[in-house]
Design a protein around this motif. Structure first.
Motif, PDB file in Angstrom:
ATOM      1  N   GLY A  14      54.663  95.270  18.217  1.00  0.00           N
ATOM      2  CA  GLY A  14      55.574  96.384  17.974  1.00  0.00           C
ATOM      3  C   GLY A  14      55.700  97.269  19.203  1.00  0.00           C
ATOM      4  O   GLY A  14      55.288  96.909  20.313  1.00  0.00           O
ATOM      5  N   THR A  15      56.195  98.472  18.997  1.00  0.00           N
ATOM      6  CA  THR A  15      56.436  99.412  20.097  1.00  0.00           C
ATOM      7  C   THR A  15      55.177  99.748  20.911  1.00  0.00           C
ATOM      8  O   THR A  15      55.239  99.794  22.145  1.00  0.00           O
ATOM      9  CB  THR A  15      57.075 100.710  19.556  1.00  0.00           C
ATOM     10  N   PRO A  16      53.998  99.994  20.275  1.00  0.00           N
ATOM     11  CA  PRO A  16      52.809 100.311  21.078  1.00  0.00           C
ATOM     12  C   PRO A  16      52.450  99.233  22.096  1.00  0.00           C
ATOM     13  O   PRO A  16      52.106  99.538  23.244  1.00  0.00           O
ATOM     14  CB  PRO A  16      51.708 100.462  20.009  1.00  0.00           C
ATOM     15  N   MET A  17      52.542  97.940  21.686  1.00  0.00           N
ATOM     16  CA  MET A  17      52.235  96.848  22.617  1.00  0.00           C
ATOM     17  C   MET A  17      53.251  96.813  23.753  1.00  0.00           C
ATOM     18  O   MET A  17      52.903  96.578  24.912  1.00  0.00           O
ATOM     19  CB  MET A  17      52.234  95.515  21.856  1.00  0.00           C
ATOM     20  N   GLY A 267      72.816  94.295  22.622  1.00  0.00           N
ATOM     21  CA  GLY A 267      72.270  93.456  21.553  1.00  0.00           C
ATOM     22  C   GLY A 267      73.348  92.791  20.723  1.00  0.00           C
ATOM     23  O   GLY A 267      73.119  92.417  19.574  1.00  0.00           O
ATOM     24  N   ASN A 268      74.538  92.598  21.302  1.00  0.00           N
ATOM     25  CA  ASN A 268      75.666  92.046  20.541  1.00  0.00           C
ATOM     26  C   ASN A 268      75.420  90.639  20.014  1.00  0.00           C
ATOM     27  O   ASN A 268      76.006  90.231  19.014  1.00  0.00           O
ATOM     28  CB  ASN A 268      76.936  92.025  21.406  1.00  0.00           C
ATOM     29  N   GLY A 272      73.258  92.810  13.925  1.00  0.00           N
ATOM     30  CA  GLY A 272      73.045  94.256  13.908  1.00  0.00           C
ATOM     31  C   GLY A 272      73.027  94.907  15.267  1.00  0.00           C
ATOM     32  O   GLY A 272      72.973  96.126  15.373  1.00  0.00           O
ATOM     33  N   GLY A 273      73.095  94.098  16.343  1.00  0.00           N
ATOM     34  CA  GLY A 273      73.095  94.675  17.684  1.00  0.00           C
ATOM     35  C   GLY A 273      71.876  95.523  17.967  1.00  0.00           C
ATOM     36  O   GLY A 273      71.970  96.607  18.541  1.00  0.00           O
ATOM     37  N   ALA A 274      70.696  95.050  17.570  1.00  0.00           N
ATOM     38  CA  ALA A 274      69.461  95.822  17.724  1.00  0.00           C
ATOM     39  C   ALA A 274      68.883  95.639  19.126  1.00  0.00           C
ATOM     40  O   ALA A 274      68.254  94.621  19.419  1.00  0.00           O
ATOM     41  CB  ALA A 274      68.448  95.383  16.671  1.00  0.00           C
ATOM     42  N   VAL A 275      69.119  96.620  20.003  1.00  0.00           N
ATOM     43  CA  VAL A 275      68.641  96.533  21.385  1.00  0.00           C
ATOM     44  C   VAL A 275      67.115  96.476  21.422  1.00  0.00           C
ATOM     45  O   VAL A 275      66.521  95.744  22.220  1.00  0.00           O
ATOM     46  CB  VAL A 275      69.159  97.732  22.218  1.00  0.00           C
ATOM     47  N   GLY A 276      66.470  97.241  20.526  1.00  0.00           N
ATOM     48  CA  GLY A 276      65.000  97.233  20.473  1.00  0.00           C
ATOM     49  C   GLY A 276      64.454  95.846  20.219  1.00  0.00           C
ATOM     50  O   GLY A 276      63.455  95.434  20.831  1.00  0.00           O
ATOM     51  N   ALA A 277      65.103  95.094  19.346  1.00  0.00           N
ATOM     52  CA  ALA A 277      64.665  93.721  19.046  1.00  0.00           C
ATOM     53  C   ALA A 277      64.824  92.824  20.269  1.00  0.00           C
ATOM     54  O   ALA A 277      64.003  91.941  20.520  1.00  0.00           O
ATOM     55  CB  ALA A 277      65.460  93.162  17.872  1.00  0.00           C
TER      56      ALA A 277
END
Length: 462
Positions: A14-17, A267-268, A272-277
């Motif tokens: 996740g985000t912490p790693m 993220g297109n 969902g265009g999730a840039v974080g993913a």
């Protein structure tokens, strides 16, 4: 159990790693004074062996250490890992692999410098290196629990199950299925009462196990000798093949590069265009591809005959550049230029296989099969050494060889397991290994900075 492994891997990455690996790498990049950019020329010159010292403690040369480390990193992470990255995160994941690689060069510079700076001795008195010894010798005994965490995760995360799984997939797709000797996942081909659709994976797994046993039971010197011969050949073969394909589509290359950059921030290409993913996917695959911050390369670089910590760090930082910036980018271009990532449901190495066959009909799949065979076997050789060192640290040198037999047995299991479970187990253990490695590296970074100033001051007078 498979669902649990996959869930754990997704949770820990996740985000912490992401902050720890990418953020920590950025801190080290600036702290080093941009050494990956400023000193890459000097690092390349060091490979000539001009500064090697045969009398220095250690078991192998710095070039052999780099070859062994690259044998573990320039491999299926580049062929299969890139395909997985594009499949899961779209082309934009490649951009974040690039970013991870540049900061990873700084991370590897620090971790491998520390591997020489804080070497320890195992229970037999042999000089050893790696994050577990860096923590114990550099940070003190009170931090030894971090070494134990690293080695426990290393024993499981550094198995060759991913390599066995993907090599099996390639051999089945290229040789066994076209010959009618493998009925795929559901149908069966019966010959002399033997269910070949089910047994092909087992046969391939046992064959791989025997080939790997011949090399790894000879120890690090044999592993390094084989790797230093195989690595230049395998990189050259793959490089030439990929360049042939890219040249065929040369007019479309600028558009593909732009697509990678554009998708990195939109993220297109994924739902969902999730840039974080996209960022997380790129960071995960970069970690698997070049292993910067995970702590594997310091184990083999810590065994090199070198008394100069900074010199070893400079050589080691070439790994992420060769691995991710060069090889991964070429693989990504092949997959994108041929369009297979949008038209096939295949994942992992089979996606890359489709791309090669589309670009070079008739020979593409065979060239990739040879590359995958060499990549996978060389990685299996080096990984055994990493796991062996972790086992040695935890249980003693007199019991370390038992690990080899456990390692060899799991090659067969990797050949028959599902890709999702295999990649999630490796990812999860890599994340756990990264925690002690990055903590110790950032904690001891001032020692490397101080040694860097001294080394480059002395080099001016040489």
């Amino acid at each position: 159990m498979g669902d649990l492994i996959i869930s754990f891997s997704n949770w820990i990455w996740g985000t912490p790693m992401l902050i720890m690996l990418l953020g920590g790498g950025v801190i080290l990049f600036f702290h080093s004074g941009f050494i990956p950019f400023r000193k890459i020329g000097h690092a390349i010159r060091l490979l000539s062996g001009k500064y090697d010292n045969e009398l220095a403690p250690g078991q192998i040369t710095s070039f052999q250490a780099l070859s062994s480390a690259i044998a573990a990193t320039v491999g299926l992470g580049n062929i299969s890992g890139v395909a997985i990255a594009i499949n899961m995160g779209g082309p934009g994941a490649i951009f974040w692999m690039w970013i991870s690689a540049f900061v990873g060069m700084a991370t590897k510079y620090y971790t491998c410098s520390l591997a020489i700076m804080f070497r320890g001795k195992d229970s037999s008195g042999e000089v050893q290196g790696g994050p577990m010894y860096v923590i114990e010798e550099g940070m003190g005994k009170k931090w030894k629990f971090l070494s134990v965490i690293f080695c426990t995760a290393g024993i499981l995360g550094l198995l060759a199950i991913f390599q066995a799984n993907q090599l099996t997939a390639v051999l089945r797709a290229v040789i066994f299925m076209p010959a009618g000797l493998d009925g795929g996942e559901t149908s069966r081909f019966i010959l002399a009462g033997i269910d070949l659709g089910q047994s092909t994976r087992w046969i391939l797994g046992v064959t791989m196990m025997l080939l790997v046993a011949i090399v790894i039971l000879g120890g690090i010197k044999r592993i390094a000798a084989v790797a230093s011969r195989m690595v230049p050949f395998m990189v050259a073969l793959y490089f030439v093949t990929v360049l042939l394909i890219v040249f065929n589509y040369i007019d479309e290359v600028p558009a593909m590069i732009w697509k990678i950059i554009e998708d990195a921030f939109t993220g297109n290409a994924i739902a969902g265009g999730a840039v974080g993913a996209v960022i997380i996917t790129g960071a995960r695959r970069a970690a698997f591809s070049n292993e910067a911050g995970i702590g594997t390369a310091p184990m083999v670089h810590g065994a090199s005959k070198n008394n100069e910590p900074i010199r070893e760090g400079l050589i080691a930082m070439l790994g992420p550049f060769i691995d991710t910036i060069v090889v991964c980018t070429l693989t990504a271009l092949v997959i994108m230029l041929t369009g297979v990532w949008e038209t096939t449901e295949h994942d992992g190495v089979r996606l890359t296989l489709n791309a090669f066959e589309m670009a070079l009909p008739g020979i593409g799949k065979y060239l990739l099969m040879v590359a995958v065979l060499i990549f996978a076997l060389s990685t299996m050789f080096t990984y055994s050494y990493y796991g062996h060192k972790c086992f040695n640290y935890l249980f003693g040198a007199d019991k370390a060889d038992y690990y080899n037999y456990f390692y060899l047995a799991t090659i067969v299991l990797g050949a028959v397991a599902s890709l999702d479970v295999v990649i999630s187990l490796v990812d999860g253990m890599y994340a756990i290994m990264a925690i002690p490695t990055m903590i110790s590296t950032i904690y001891l970074a001032p020692k490397v900075k101080e040694a860097s100033k001294d080394y480059f001051k002395r080099m001016k007078n040489v």
